[in-house]
Design an enzyme around this catalytic site. Structure first.
Site, PDB file in Angstrom:
ATOM      1  N   SER A  38      50.592  45.060  47.506  1.00 40.86           N
ATOM      2  CA  SER A  38      50.595  45.732  46.195  1.00 40.86           C
ATOM      3  C   SER A  38      51.186  47.138  46.210  1.00 40.86           C
ATOM      4  O   SER A  38      51.407  47.709  45.148  1.00 40.86           O
ATOM      5  CB  SER A  38      49.177  45.801  45.627  1.00 40.86           C
ATOM      6  OG  SER A  38      48.842  44.559  45.081  1.00 40.86           O
ATOM      7  N   LYS A  58      54.205  47.514  44.143  1.00 39.92           N
ATOM      8  CA  LYS A  58      54.124  47.686  42.680  1.00 39.92           C
ATOM      9  C   LYS A  58      54.546  49.099  42.256  1.00 39.92           C
ATOM     10  O   LYS A  58      55.061  49.304  41.159  1.00 39.92           O
ATOM     11  CB  LYS A  58      52.689  47.410  42.203  1.00 39.92           C
ATOM     12  CG  LYS A  58      52.247  45.957  42.399  1.00 39.92           C
ATOM     13  CD  LYS A  58      50.754  45.791  42.133  1.00 39.92           C
ATOM     14  CE  LYS A  58      50.310  44.343  42.354  1.00 39.92           C
ATOM     15  NZ  LYS A  58      48.835  44.195  42.297  1.00 39.92           N
ATOM     16  N   TYR A  85      57.865  37.731  42.889  1.00 39.71           N
ATOM     17  CA  TYR A  85      56.649  38.526  43.112  1.00 39.71           C
ATOM     18  C   TYR A  85      56.186  38.389  44.572  1.00 39.71           C
ATOM     19  O   TYR A  85      55.842  39.381  45.223  1.00 39.71           O
ATOM     20  CB  TYR A  85      55.549  38.064  42.148  1.00 39.71           C
ATOM     21  CG  TYR A  85      54.225  38.768  42.363  1.00 39.71           C
ATOM     22  CD1 TYR A  85      54.039  40.090  41.966  1.00 39.71           C
ATOM     23  CD2 TYR A  85      53.151  38.107  42.976  1.00 39.71           C
ATOM     24  CE1 TYR A  85      52.829  40.741  42.179  1.00 39.71           C
ATOM     25  CE2 TYR A  85      51.938  38.748  43.188  1.00 39.71           C
ATOM     26  CZ  TYR A  85      51.781  40.063  42.792  1.00 39.71           C
ATOM     27  OH  TYR A  85      50.581  40.708  43.012  1.00 39.71           O
ATOM     28  N   TYR A 102      42.242  50.037  42.171  1.00 43.73           N
ATOM     29  CA  TYR A 102      41.499  48.973  41.498  1.00 43.73           C
ATOM     30  C   TYR A 102      40.110  49.434  41.061  1.00 43.73           C
ATOM     31  O   TYR A 102      39.936  50.565  40.622  1.00 43.73           O
ATOM     32  CB  TYR A 102      41.429  47.729  42.393  1.00 43.73           C
ATOM     33  CG  TYR A 102      42.786  47.331  42.899  1.00 43.73           C
ATOM     34  CD1 TYR A 102      43.829  47.088  42.007  1.00 43.73           C
ATOM     35  CD2 TYR A 102      43.042  47.221  44.247  1.00 43.73           C
ATOM     36  CE1 TYR A 102      45.077  46.727  42.460  1.00 43.73           C
ATOM     37  CE2 TYR A 102      44.290  46.858  44.714  1.00 43.73           C
ATOM     38  CZ  TYR A 102      45.307  46.623  43.810  1.00 43.73           C
ATOM     39  OH  TYR A 102      46.537  46.277  44.267  1.00 43.73           O
ATOM     40  N   VAL A 141      46.796  44.613  49.963  1.00 43.58           N
ATOM     41  CA  VAL A 141      45.886  43.810  50.791  1.00 43.58           C
ATOM     42  C   VAL A 141      46.417  43.583  52.207  1.00 43.58           C
ATOM     43  O   VAL A 141      45.722  43.009  53.037  1.00 43.58           O
ATOM     44  CB  VAL A 141      45.508  42.453  50.137  1.00 43.58           C
ATOM     45  CG1 VAL A 141      44.641  42.650  48.918  1.00 43.58           C
ATOM     46  CG2 VAL A 141      46.737  41.613  49.837  1.00 43.58           C
TER      47      VAL A 141
HETATM   48  N1  GLN Z   1      50.234  39.698  46.795  1.00 45.18           N
HETATM   49  C1  GLN Z   1      48.877  40.083  46.530  1.00 45.18           C
HETATM   50  C2  GLN Z   1      48.307  39.278  45.381  1.00 45.18           C
HETATM   51  O1  GLN Z   1      48.973  39.065  44.430  1.00 45.18           O
HETATM   52  C3  GLN Z   1      48.838  41.537  46.236  1.00 45.18           C
HETATM   53  C4  GLN Z   1      47.435  42.018  45.929  1.00 45.18           C
HETATM   54  C5  GLN Z   1      47.132  43.350  46.546  1.00 45.18           C
HETATM   55  O2  GLN Z   1      47.772  43.804  47.477  1.00 45.18           O
HETATM   56  N2  GLN Z   1      46.093  43.963  46.055  1.00 45.18           N
HETATM   57  O3  GLN Z   1      47.190  38.855  45.404  1.00 45.18           O
END
Ligand code: GLN
Length: 305
Positions: free
Chosen positions: A64, A67, A189, A241, A259
Site C-alpha cells: 500500500s 498508493k 493494482y 488506517y 502489508v
Molecule cells: N495489496 C494489498 C491489498 O490490497 C495492500 C494492502 C496494504 O498494504 N495495506 O490487500
C-alpha cells in the site's frame, strides 16, 4: 546536529525485543514466506544525505505504500476533481472494509484505503497510454533506480486471491464510481502493490513530500507545494488506517504503511524515514517499524508538533 547514523545503529539493536509480537501477512500467499525478523531503516535528509542500518538495502513488497505515489501521478493529471470520487476522511475501519462503501454510495472515505486506491487507479487507467509503464517509470524516477520492478509471483498470488478487492471494485462499479474494466483494474493494482523497493529507495522517493514538492537529489519540483501539503495531510489523517490516531500519538509524523511491512514517514522540511519489518500488528501496520519510528522521533525530536 543529530548524528543520525548513531541513532539508526542504536534502533536496529533496540527493536529486537519486538520481534515475534506481530505476524507476517499471509492473506497474500506469496508474502507469507518472507523471513519475519528482517529489519531495515533508512533516513534521507533534505540535502540528499542517506543514513541506513540493518536490511535497509533489501527490496521488499511495497504494497500500500505504492498508493502514495499513484496518488501523486493522478493529482498531477486530474487536480482537485479527484475529490469528487474519493473522500479525505479517516475511515475508522480496516483497509479493505466494505462497511461504509455501501452506506456512502460507492465513494470511498480516502485514497489510502483499498477502495480509494482502486478509484485513484481507475482514474490513471482512463488516461491514454500504458498505466503499468507510467507507475513503474514514476517509481524508477523517484527512487533513482532504473531497474526497479514488480515481482510477478507476488502480483499473481494477490491477483488469484483478490476476492475482497474485486468485491470492493464491483460494488463501486455498481454505484458508477469505477469506470473501467474491473479485471484490468485488479491486474494493474496487484502489479502496483507488488513493486519491490528498499528502505533507502523509498526514503529517496518520499523526499519531494518533505521538500514541499522539490527534491534536491531529483533536482526538480516533482509535485507542487500545494500537492505535497495535501498529500502529507491526508497521510497524517488516513495513512495508517484504523490505528492512525495511536500512530500519530506515538510517532508524530505523516506516514504510509504497506502489508509488506514497510512504513514511509515524512518530516516536512527535514527528512524522510523508512522502516521495514514484515511482522504486522492487528491493523496491518508493521509492529517493529512503528516501534522503531517512535524511538526515532523521540530520540531526534523529529515531529510535526
Ligand atoms: N495489496 C494489498 C491489498 O490490497 C495492500 C494492502 C496494504 O498494504 N495495506 O490487500
Amino acid at each position: 546536529m543529530t548524528n543520525y547514523q548513531l541513532v539508526l545503529d542504536y534502533i536496529v539493536e533496540a527493536v529486537r525485543p519486538q520481534f515475534g509480537k506481530g505476524k507476517v501477512a499471509d492473506y497474500i500467499p506469496a508474502l507469507a514466506g518472507v523471513p519475519p525478523r528482517k529489519f531495515g531503516i533508512a533516513v534521507c535528509t533534505m540535502d540528499g544525505q542517506i543514513f541506513k542500518a540493518g536490511d535497509a538495502d533489501e527490496g521488499f513488497s511495497v504494497q500500500s505504500i505504492s498508493k502514495l505515489f499513484v496518488l501523486q501521478l493522478v493529482m498531477q493529471h486530474f487536480g482537485n476533481m479527484i475529490w469528487t470520487r474519493v473522500g479525505k476522511e479517516p475511515s475508522g475501519d480496516r483497509f479493505n472494509s466494505m462497511l461504509r462503501l455501501e452506506q456512502e454510495q460507492g465513494i470511498p472515505r480516502n485514497p489510502f484505503i483499498n477502495p480509494g486506491a482502486l478509484v485513484i487507479l481507475d482514474l490513471l487507467q482512463s488516461l491514454k497510454g500504458d498505466a503499468y509503464q507510467r507507475i513503474r517509470n514514476y517509481l524508477r524516477f523517484l527512487s533513482m533506480n532504473e531497474t526497479l520492478d514488480s515481482n510477478p509471483t507476488v502480483a499473481d498470488s494477490e491477483f488469484n486471491h483478490a476476492h475482497v478487492n474485486r468485491a470492493l471494485a464491483h460494488l463501486m462499479k455498481g454505484y458508477g464510481n469505477i469506470h473501467g474494466d474491473v479485471e484490468a483494474l485488479m491486474e494493474i493494482y496487484c502489479f502496483q502493490c507488488a513493486m519491490e523497493m528498499s528502505c533507502v529507495e523509498l526514503a529517496i522517493a518520499g523526499l519531494p513530500l518533505a521538500g514541499g514538492g522539490y527534491s534536491r537529489p531529483h533536482e526538480t519540483a516533482v509535485i507542487s507545494k500545494s500537492q505535497a501539503k495535501r498529500i502529507n495531510s491526508v497521510m497524517l489523517t488516513c495513512g495508517m488506517y484504523d490505528s492512525v490516531g495511536s500512530f500519530a500519538y506515538r510517532v508524530g509524523l505523516p506516514a504510509k504503511s504497506g502489508v509488506g511491512g514497510g512504513i514511509l514517514a515524512v518530516a516536512p522540511e527535514k527528512l524522510t524515514v523508512c522502516t521495514w519489518g514484515p511482522e504486522l500488528d492487528a491493523y496491518g501496520n508493521s509492529y517493529v517499524g512503528t516501534a522503531a519510528l517512535e524511538m526515532f522521533t523521540e530520540m531526534t525530536h523529529t515531529s510535526i508538533s
